[in-house]
Design a protein around this motif. Sequence first.
Motif, mmCIF file in Angstrom:
data_model
loop_
_atom_site.group_PDB
_atom_site.id
_atom_site.type_symbol
_atom_site.label_atom_id
_atom_site.label_comp_id
_atom_site.label_asym_id
_atom_site.label_seq_id
_atom_site.Cartn_x
_atom_site.Cartn_y
_atom_site.Cartn_z
ATOM 1 N N UNK A 290 69.279 -30.502 -50.275
ATOM 2 C CA UNK A 290 70.414 -30.357 -49.366
ATOM 3 C C UNK A 290 70.438 -31.441 -48.298
ATOM 4 N N UNK A 291 71.603 -31.561 -47.676
ATOM 5 C CA UNK A 291 71.782 -32.495 -46.572
ATOM 6 C C UNK A 291 71.786 -31.789 -45.228
ATOM 7 N N UNK A 292 72.408 -32.446 -44.238
ATOM 8 C CA UNK A 292 72.406 -31.957 -42.864
ATOM 9 C C UNK A 292 71.751 -32.943 -41.914
ATOM 10 N N UNK A 293 71.800 -34.234 -42.292
ATOM 11 C CA UNK A 293 71.237 -35.303 -41.457
ATOM 12 C C UNK A 293 69.763 -35.076 -41.114
ATOM 13 N N UNK A 294 69.004 -34.478 -42.029
ATOM 14 C CA UNK A 294 67.566 -34.232 -41.796
ATOM 15 C C UNK A 294 67.324 -33.375 -40.547
ATOM 16 N N UNK A 295 68.403 -32.729 -40.057
ATOM 17 C CA UNK A 295 68.342 -32.001 -38.780
ATOM 18 C C UNK A 295 68.663 -30.519 -38.912
ATOM 19 N N UNK A 296 69.336 -30.115 -39.983
ATOM 20 C CA UNK A 296 69.827 -28.739 -40.052
ATOM 21 C C UNK A 296 69.934 -28.271 -41.499
ATOM 22 N N UNK A 297 70.191 -26.989 -41.632
ATOM 23 C CA UNK A 297 70.357 -26.271 -42.898
ATOM 24 C C UNK A 297 69.017 -26.010 -43.590
ATOM 25 N N UNK A 298 69.075 -25.134 -44.571
ATOM 26 C CA UNK A 298 67.919 -24.866 -45.417
ATOM 27 C C UNK A 298 68.434 -24.471 -46.800
ATOM 28 N N UNK A 299 67.526 -24.164 -47.691
ATOM 29 C CA UNK A 299 67.864 -23.910 -49.083
ATOM 30 C C UNK A 299 68.831 -22.747 -49.265
ATOM 31 N N UNK A 300 68.810 -21.773 -48.356
ATOM 32 C CA UNK A 300 69.581 -20.548 -48.553
ATOM 33 C C UNK A 300 71.093 -20.765 -48.484
ATOM 34 N N UNK A 301 71.525 -21.912 -47.955
ATOM 35 C CA UNK A 301 72.960 -22.175 -47.791
ATOM 36 C C UNK A 301 73.602 -22.676 -49.077
ATOM 37 N N UNK A 302 72.795 -23.107 -50.045
ATOM 38 C CA UNK A 302 73.328 -23.888 -51.162
ATOM 39 C C UNK A 302 73.095 -23.276 -52.536
ATOM 40 N N UNK A 303 72.581 -22.055 -52.593
ATOM 41 C CA UNK A 303 72.212 -21.462 -53.878
ATOM 42 C C UNK A 303 73.354 -21.481 -54.894
ATOM 43 N N UNK A 304 74.595 -21.290 -54.425
ATOM 44 C CA UNK A 304 75.741 -21.226 -55.340
ATOM 45 C C UNK A 304 75.939 -22.516 -56.118
ATOM 46 N N UNK A 305 75.416 -23.632 -55.596
ATOM 47 C CA UNK A 305 75.581 -24.900 -56.289
ATOM 48 C C UNK A 305 74.697 -24.998 -57.531
ATOM 49 N N UNK A 306 73.848 -24.000 -57.735
ATOM 50 C CA UNK A 306 73.047 -23.946 -58.960
ATOM 51 C C UNK A 306 73.845 -23.444 -60.153
ATOM 52 N N UNK A 307 75.013 -22.881 -59.915
ATOM 53 C CA UNK A 307 75.724 -22.164 -60.980
ATOM 54 C C UNK A 307 76.075 -23.048 -62.165
ATOM 55 N N UNK A 308 76.510 -24.271 -61.916
ATOM 56 C CA UNK A 308 76.907 -25.144 -63.013
ATOM 57 C C UNK A 308 75.760 -25.452 -63.945
ATOM 58 N N UNK A 309 74.620 -25.838 -63.385
ATOM 59 C CA UNK A 309 73.454 -26.167 -64.205
ATOM 60 C C UNK A 309 72.903 -24.928 -64.899
ATOM 61 N N UNK A 310 72.880 -23.785 -64.206
ATOM 62 C CA UNK A 310 72.403 -22.554 -64.830
ATOM 63 C C UNK A 310 73.241 -22.206 -66.058
ATOM 64 N N UNK A 311 74.558 -22.376 -65.941
ATOM 65 C CA UNK A 311 75.439 -22.070 -67.067
ATOM 66 C C UNK A 311 75.212 -22.997 -68.247
ATOM 67 N N UNK A 312 74.644 -24.160 -67.958
ATOM 68 C CA UNK A 312 74.342 -25.113 -69.031
ATOM 69 C C UNK A 312 72.914 -24.961 -69.549
ATOM 70 N N UNK A 313 72.201 -23.944 -69.073
ATOM 71 C CA UNK A 313 70.874 -23.657 -69.592
ATOM 72 C C UNK A 313 69.724 -24.313 -68.858
#
Length: 264
Positions: free
Chosen positions: A72-95
């Motif tokens: 994830x991004x956030x200028x090395x200053x903010x956010x964590x993994x929990x904000x982006x889980x939904x972005x896994x959906x495309x790859x998961x659907x492809x196996x």
Amino acid sequence: MAELDDAYANAAHIPGAADYPPRWERAAAALREGLLEQGLADLDQPYGDSPRQRFDLFHPGPDPVGLMVFVHGGYWLRFDKSVWSHLAAGALSRGWAVAMPSYDLCPHVRIADITRQVAKAVTAAAAMVDGPIVLAGHSAGGHLVARMLEPGLLPDGVAARLRRIMSISPVSDLRPLIRTSMNADFKLDEDAAIAESPALMVERLPVPVTVWVGADERPVFLDQARWLAEAWGCAHVVDEGLHHFDVIDALADADSAMIGRLLD
């Protein structure tokens, strides 16, 4: 205000910018909860000593094709993994299995420290999933996945499994950030900025790279993407009609051109 603050300000130039993080968080939580119910999520896997050195690993089912790691991004200053889980959906659907790490943030650590933390996260996730590895990262994460191509940063066995890297809206030359107020937290000088700039890397692993950026992003992000593509002679996609906050949405769509480029 420092000289380049506005140039590198994304939210100030995106309509409804404040609505994006809550929307991401809701979608991310929904995907995690669904995968947990199915026994397809291993959350908070440690890869280092600090509380933020953890990754979530999502499974498509038995026998994944390989491993995608999203940083994830956030200028090395903010956010964590929990904000982006939904972005896994495309790859998961492809196996594909998907790992999403958090990492320590500036000013508690330097950007160089974060680079090495991400290398440890990739290595730890790779030990849990067989097959090829692809890396994708957005903004600061685009910087971090590009840095994984420094020879010796990843163990040889992990580096040999890399199939593709996708650097989305990256910061590829860190020298301009010295002229932003954020540098009070980054603590970059010229030498440190050069050492951490993918566009200035003299040697890199021979892994295919795609640089992807939204056509409606800030001019400096169009520049940063172009600098990396030109320096590395790699594929360069400018996605029409998209800005810094919605350019990543395509990762959630198994049929998107972005997922196709990353996984095919």
